[in-house]
Design an enzyme around this catalytic site. Structure first.
Site, PDB file in Angstrom:
ATOM      1  N   GLU A  39      -5.158   1.518   2.961  1.00  0.00           N
ATOM      2  CA  GLU A  39      -4.859   0.507   3.979  1.00  0.00           C
ATOM      3  C   GLU A  39      -4.927   1.079   5.383  1.00  0.00           C
ATOM      4  OE1 GLU A  39      -2.710  -2.185   6.653  1.00  0.00           O
ATOM      5  OE2 GLU A  39      -2.204  -0.112   6.232  1.00  0.00           O
ATOM      6  N   ASP A  80      -0.582   4.474   0.822  1.00  0.00           N
ATOM      7  CA  ASP A  80      -1.105   5.540   1.673  1.00  0.00           C
ATOM      8  C   ASP A  80      -0.340   5.475   2.994  1.00  0.00           C
ATOM      9  OD1 ASP A  80      -2.387   3.034   2.179  1.00  0.00           O
ATOM     10  OD2 ASP A  80      -3.838   4.051   3.469  1.00  0.00           O
ATOM     11  N   HIS A 135       0.836  -1.204   0.000  1.00  0.00           N
ATOM     12  CA  HIS A 135       0.000   0.000   0.000  1.00  0.00           C
ATOM     13  C   HIS A 135       0.870   1.253   0.000  1.00  0.00           C
ATOM     14  CE1 HIS A 135       0.427   1.244   4.272  1.00  0.00           C
ATOM     15  NE2 HIS A 135       0.595  -0.053   4.498  1.00  0.00           N
ATOM     16  N   ASP A 149       6.525   1.920   6.081  1.00  0.00           N
ATOM     17  CA  ASP A 149       5.119   1.484   6.019  1.00  0.00           C
ATOM     18  C   ASP A 149       4.339   2.341   5.047  1.00  0.00           C
ATOM     19  OD1 ASP A 149       2.634   0.438   6.568  1.00  0.00           O
ATOM     20  OD2 ASP A 149       2.387   1.464   8.477  1.00  0.00           O
ATOM     21  N   ASP A 184       4.449  -5.824   4.302  1.00  0.00           N
ATOM     22  CA  ASP A 184       3.847  -4.694   5.017  1.00  0.00           C
ATOM     23  C   ASP A 184       3.922  -4.939   6.523  1.00  0.00           C
ATOM     24  OD1 ASP A 184       2.455  -2.394   5.619  1.00  0.00           O
ATOM     25  OD2 ASP A 184       0.484  -3.283   5.289  1.00  0.00           O
TER      26      ASP A 184
END
Ligand SMILES: *[C@@H]1O[C@H](CO)[C@@H](O)[C@H](O)[C@H]1NC(C)=O
Ligand SMILES: *[C@@H]1O[C@H](CO)[C@@H](O)[C@H](O)[C@H]1NC(C)=O
Ligand SMILES: *[C@@H]1O[C@H](CO)[C@@H](O)[C@H](O)[C@H]1NC(C)=O
Length: 490
Positions: free
Chosen positions: A184, A119, A117, A150, A213
């Site tokens: 996410e 975001d 992800h 992240d 992740d």
């Protein structure tokens, strides 16, 4: 004749000295690490906070950039539309699309699907960051910036690994698919439905799904094969139609807060033992084999304790601390809404208070069954209090734990790749937290899922001064390249 021999031996020397294809890729990655840091800097600069409606354009821009990147690798991309999101104030804003990408469709190759992800959690320098969270800053071998670990760093690492094969004109030994999302950090709205919808099409040719992740447990690389689930409960007690003054009413009413504290105190004892009857009946028994896995893990409870800044943990041995972190359920009390919590001495009797607690679930616990156990138990405890107040228990959200079939081939590939890049064995770990996508992907597609993280143990994700070390970022890129090479040979 002598000349021919000389030429021949020269050719032979050349052939034996030319490094194997994967080594060339790994060297290429090393040589291009500054470019990779620069790319991460560009991505970190985009404030793709999915939880901040004002930043929605940045989120959409970010996911579009990812789509373009896959196209530039020669892949095809569908930007799957998820519709709109209604904000609590009624305003409607578009959800960012999900990138479904595909690179290669050779029926003779296996297909690996990568999830990530782009975001991020909100970040402001005023929150206590040492540097601007949206300006990637390198210091002492660490790359500081929101999303560095992240999960922008890992997503880029995958793309760079693929690029390295291509730059060296090496054929990719696998077909690749990509699911990259940008919601996410805000509950992946609409994603589950999309995955189900694509089960028969996009996923039908997928053999393995890899998620990058999460993070390592210590300085050692890991393969993660399980996560806990989560049930979040609200318990509300109401005693009056409005707040009361303890001077006027104290001593006359059954106070909501007193009831609530009694209820919350009945949930778990001071040894961390959950007191709800039946809670452990569905917990899968721990096998001897599993216990051995825990023995092998490098983890120091003393360091863990010191990092937290506490004097004593609930469990002493390494194995017990890890088992209770990953393998057994735990109950945490999070807060009381409606309680007086400001400074000073206000003599209020709150009219209505809501206690919030959650239980981390492990295989084979079921959220619905747990909800029944919790509700039945709290109703009984409340009845024993003989309080006339109104009490209500609500399950706010429930998700199951995830456990992989960690004997699947991709775990072998993960182990080999780790050995190749780091020269050590990967630790087999679980996560105490919840990564819903892991279970959703496995449950929906019935394919093998593995978590192959490259984030470090102290990356401060979701927190101030998030970072990824240059070592993890670059070696992580190599790890992904090595995984691609290894999985193609199994
Ligand atoms: C908590 O409950 C467990 C299980 O009944 C028990 O073994 C433990 O001694 C209890 N702890 C305390 C502090 O009462
Ligand atoms: C998705 O497809 C797989 C076969 O590729 C199948 O085993 C699985 O049951 C399907 N899932 C759903 C939810 O229909
Ligand atoms: C990568 O890992 C190796 C082996 O653990 C280590 O020597 C090196 O410093 C790491 N960092 C980079 C950037 O390659």
């Amino acid at each position: 004749m002598e000349l021919m021999l000389a030429v021949f031996s020269l050719l032979f020397l050349f052939a034996t000295q030319a490094s194997p294809p994967l080594d060339q890729v790994l060297k290429y990655i090393d040589d291009h690490q500054d470019d990779y840091v620069q790319h991460l800097k560009e991505w970190v600069a985009i404030q793709s906070e999915s939880g901040s409606p004002a930043k929605r354009d940045d989120v959409i821009q970010m996911i579009q950039i990812v789509g373009e990147r896959i196209k530039s690798l020669g892949g095809s991309v569908e930007l799957a539309d998820l519709g709109n999101e209604e904000l609590p104030n009624g305003r409607i804003i578009p959800l960012p699309p999900v990138v479904l990408g595909e690179l290669g469709k050779d029926p003779n190759k296996i297909t690996v699907c990568i999830y990530g992800h782009v975001d991020v959690q909100p970040a402001r320098i005023e929150d206590g960051w040492a540097t601007d969270p949206y300006v990637l800053t390198e210091k002492d071998g660490n790359l500081y910036g929101r999303g560095a670990s992240d999960d922008k760093g890992p997503v880029l690492a995958w793309l760079h690994a693929i690029e390295a094969f291509q730059a060296l004109k090496q054929e990719l030994p696998v077909n690749l698919k990509f699911i990259f999302e940008a919601m996410e950090e805000s509950g992946s709205k609409g994603l589950n439905e999309l995955l189900s919808e694509k089960n028969e099409t996009f996923f039908s040719s997928v053999d393995y799904i890899v998620i990058s992740d999460s993070g390592w447990l210590s300085e050692k690389p890991v393969l993660t094969y399980g996560t806990r689930g989560l049930c979040y409960f609200f318990v509300e007690v109401k005693c009056a139609k409005q707040d009361l003054h303890s001077g006027l009413y104290g001593g006359t009413v059954h106070e909501a807060m007193t009831d609530l504290i009694g209820l919350l105190d009945s949930l778990v004892n001071s040894s961390g033992h959950i007191l709800i009857p039946g809670i452990n009946v569905d917990v899968a028994p721990l096998t001897e084999e599993e216990r051995l896995l825990y023995k092998a893990i490098e983890f120091n409870p003393e360091d863990f304790k010191n990092t937290i800044g506490t004097t004593e943990l609930l469990h002493e041995s390494k194995e017990d601390v890890l088992l209770h972190r990953w393998r057994f359920p735990s109950l945490s009390i999070h807060g009381i809404e409606g309680a007086f919590s400001g400074p000073g001495a206000k003599t209020v009797i709150p009219a209505k208070v809501t206690g919030k607690f959650s239980i981390r679930l492990v295989p084979d616990m079921d959220p619905e069954k747990l909800n029944n156990q919790v509700t039945t138990y709290l109703n009984r405890v409340f009845a024993e209090r003989r309080s006339p107040n109104k009490m209500q228990v609500t399950l706010k959200s429930g998700s199951r734990a995830w456990i992989a079939r960690f004997t699947d081939k991709q775990y072998v590939a993960g182990r080999r790749a780790t050995n190749k890049v780091f020269g050590v064995d990967a630790e087999m770990i679980r996560e105490g937290g919840t990564i819903p996508i892991a279970r959703t992907l496995q449950h929906t597609t019935q394919k093998s899922v593995m978590l192959l993280p490259i984030g470090g143990a102290g990356d401060a994700i979701h927190s101030q001064n998030e970072k990824i070390s240059r070592g993890n970022y670059i070696n992580g890129t190599k790890l992904f390249a090595a995984y691609i090479a290894e999985i193609s040979q199994l």
